[in-house]
Each structure stands twice: as C-alpha cells, then as structure tokens.
Design an enzyme around this catalytic site. Structure first.
Site, PDB file in Angstrom:
ATOM      1  N   GLU A 149       0.821  -1.213   0.000  1.00 55.69           N
ATOM      2  CA  GLU A 149       0.000   0.000   0.000  1.00 55.69           C
ATOM      3  C   GLU A 149       0.853   1.261   0.000  1.00 55.69           C
ATOM      4  O   GLU A 149       0.489   2.269  -0.619  1.00 55.69           O
ATOM      5  CB  GLU A 149      -0.952  -0.008   1.195  1.00 55.69           C
ATOM      6  N   HIS A 152       1.817   2.048  -3.456  1.00 61.45           N
ATOM      7  CA  HIS A 152       0.735   2.772  -4.131  1.00 61.45           C
ATOM      8  C   HIS A 152       0.837   4.263  -3.819  1.00 61.45           C
ATOM      9  O   HIS A 152       0.717   5.103  -4.708  1.00 61.45           O
ATOM     10  CB  HIS A 152      -0.627   2.258  -3.649  1.00 61.45           C
ATOM     11  N   TYR A 204      -0.656  -9.402  -7.878  1.00 62.92           N
ATOM     12  CA  TYR A 204      -1.599 -10.320  -7.247  1.00 62.92           C
ATOM     13  C   TYR A 204      -1.124 -11.757  -7.440  1.00 62.92           C
ATOM     14  O   TYR A 204      -0.412 -12.061  -8.398  1.00 62.92           O
ATOM     15  CB  TYR A 204      -2.984 -10.182  -7.865  1.00 62.92           C
TER      16      TYR A 204
END
Length: 276
Positions: A149, A152, A204
C-alpha cells in the site's frame, strides 16, 4: 524510519484508489469499472477503457513523504506498520516523515473496514489528505501488505496492470469475483524501463479475488516466466520493486536495476523521458 509525535503516530498519497488487496477484502473502493452481468470478456474490456490513473506514477515532490498514523492502531499494529515502512526505506532513499505542515498534502494511515487499500500517487492540492486503509491484523501482520500500500502511495500501480502485461500473464476474467474486475484492468503507466516482475510485492497471486477461491484469476503465459513461483508474495520488495522506486524518485545512490535482463539503463531511460 518515520517518527512518533505526542499526539499522532506519524507516517502520504493521491487521488485514485487502488487496492482491495488479495483475499482480505470483501468490498472494493475502485468504482471505475462496472461489473459485467454476467462477467464476459467483451464487457470487461469495454469497462477497462474507462480505467485511467492520472496520479499513477506521479511522484511526491521529495522522497521525504509526510505521513501520520492513526492513534487507533494498537502497539502490535504499530510494530507491523513500522516494519512494513522499513521494507521500503531499507533499499531506497524514500523516508516517511512526520507531518509538519497540515496545509500541504500528506497521507493518513487509518484502520480499514475489512480490507487494505490506498490512494495512488501525489495530488498537488493544498491540505489534501490521502488515506491508506489497513484492516488489522490481516493487512498489517504480513508486512508486505503494508509495503504494497505504501508503494501505491509513492505512485506505483499493480504490476499485473502494466500496459504490457498481456505478453506475460493471462487474466481469466470469468473467474474474478464480482466487484473486483477493475483491479485487473491494464493502466497506462510508465514501466520505468524495467522488465515485468511476477515476483513483485505489487503483483496479485494466481488466485487473487477468485470467485470460488480455487480457480485461478491470473496464470503465466510461459512456464518459465521469471518470478512466477513467487507471484503474490507479501514478504519483501523484489529487486525490481526497489529499482522502480529508486528510478521514480531519482535515488541514484541506490539500486537502479541496470543489471536486470531486459532493463533499459537508467541514464538511457531518463534521457528518453526528458525528450518526451
């Protein structure tokens, strides 16, 4: 490493939500792609045409990124957050620092409701607060989720959303859980002159958001795809992850990935970028 203040636990971001990280998230913040009814490839690709991330790849003005952590996190979560941030800081020149000016953009890390997600990249709006939402303990105890995260926040999108990803992986649209197709759409971003990285902490896993948790949503196009056995790992940043951050933030004293097979040398990539 980021610092602790008397009032908040200090710990940066942008505009476009990315996330709904792997199997931990029952709900999704990405709304740019309408779910096909039923899921069919043509409908999904029509929706993908809407996916644009103007903040993706938009770096913060400085590698010193202002960030605060909610006091709602307990001591155990604090340690997990610190370790996850440490993964990013250890191999790059990026540092998550205390917020000093509340009228300038900064990031707020808060407990999420059932998932891990973050806003992507920097937004030059006075006082803008970009949120990173991390649901404890799932999003924090695997420190790679925290690092994911935070990358990101720094401007990186999912690796499997690179515009050239179809050369390396196959996305099985019909196997994706409803409400999560947007997380598999390709995004127009700069690949930073670096090769595809199946082992990226930003990739992923094969069963990410699988409708039945048994049928893969992503498979390698080639059995010898480098890093395929590590696809979806949340243990550490890969060498290419580090090189991406260092190229994006001009961390020239850190690893830039020039020795990676298929990589464009940093100075060549930078020169080409300046002529665009």
């Amino acid at each position: 490493m980021f610092m602790k203040s008397a009032v908040v636990l200090v710990w940066a971001a942008g505009l476009v939500w990315a996330g709904c990280e792997d199997e931990y998230t029952p709900t999704c913040s990405v709304t740019c792609l309408p779910d096909p009814q039923p899921a069919d490839t043509a409908a999904v690709w029509a929706g993908c045409g809407q996916v644009r991330s103007p903040q993706a790849g938009r770096r913060w003005p400085s590698p010193l990124v202002p960030l605060e952590v909610s006091p709602e996190f307990n001591r155990t979560s604090w340690r997990g957050l610190r370790r996850g941030a440490g993964l990013v800081e250890a191999g790059t020149c990026v540092r998550f620092v205390q917020v000093e000016r509340w009228d300038e953009p900064y990031v707020s890390v808060v407990p999420g409701e059932g998932g891990c997600n973050a806003q992507v990249g920097y937004r030059d709006v006075p006082g803008h607060v970009g949120e990173v939402r991390l649901h404890p303990p799932e999003c924090i105890m695997a420190i790679g989720h925290v690092a994911h995260e935070l990358l990101h926040v720094l401007g990186l999108v999912h690796e499997h959303q690179r515009p050239d990803r179809d050369q390396y992986i196959t996305v099985h649209w019909d196997n994706i859980r409803m409400g999560h197709h947007a997380n598999f759409c390709p995004v127009e971003v700069d690949t930073l002159g670096l090769p595809y990285d199946a082992a990226s902490v930003m990739h992923y896993g094969p069963f990410g958001f699988s409708a039945d948790r048994q049928t893969p949503t992503i498979t390698p196009r080639h059995p010898d795809l480098p890093g395929a056995s590590l696809m979806g790992q949340r243990q550490n940043l890969s060498r290419i992850d580090l090189a991406k951050v260092n190229r994006l933030y001009g961390c020239t004293k850190h690893y830039l990935g020039d020795d990676l097979p298929g990589a464009v040398p940093y100075r060549t990539w930078l020169a080409a970028k300046h002529t665009q």
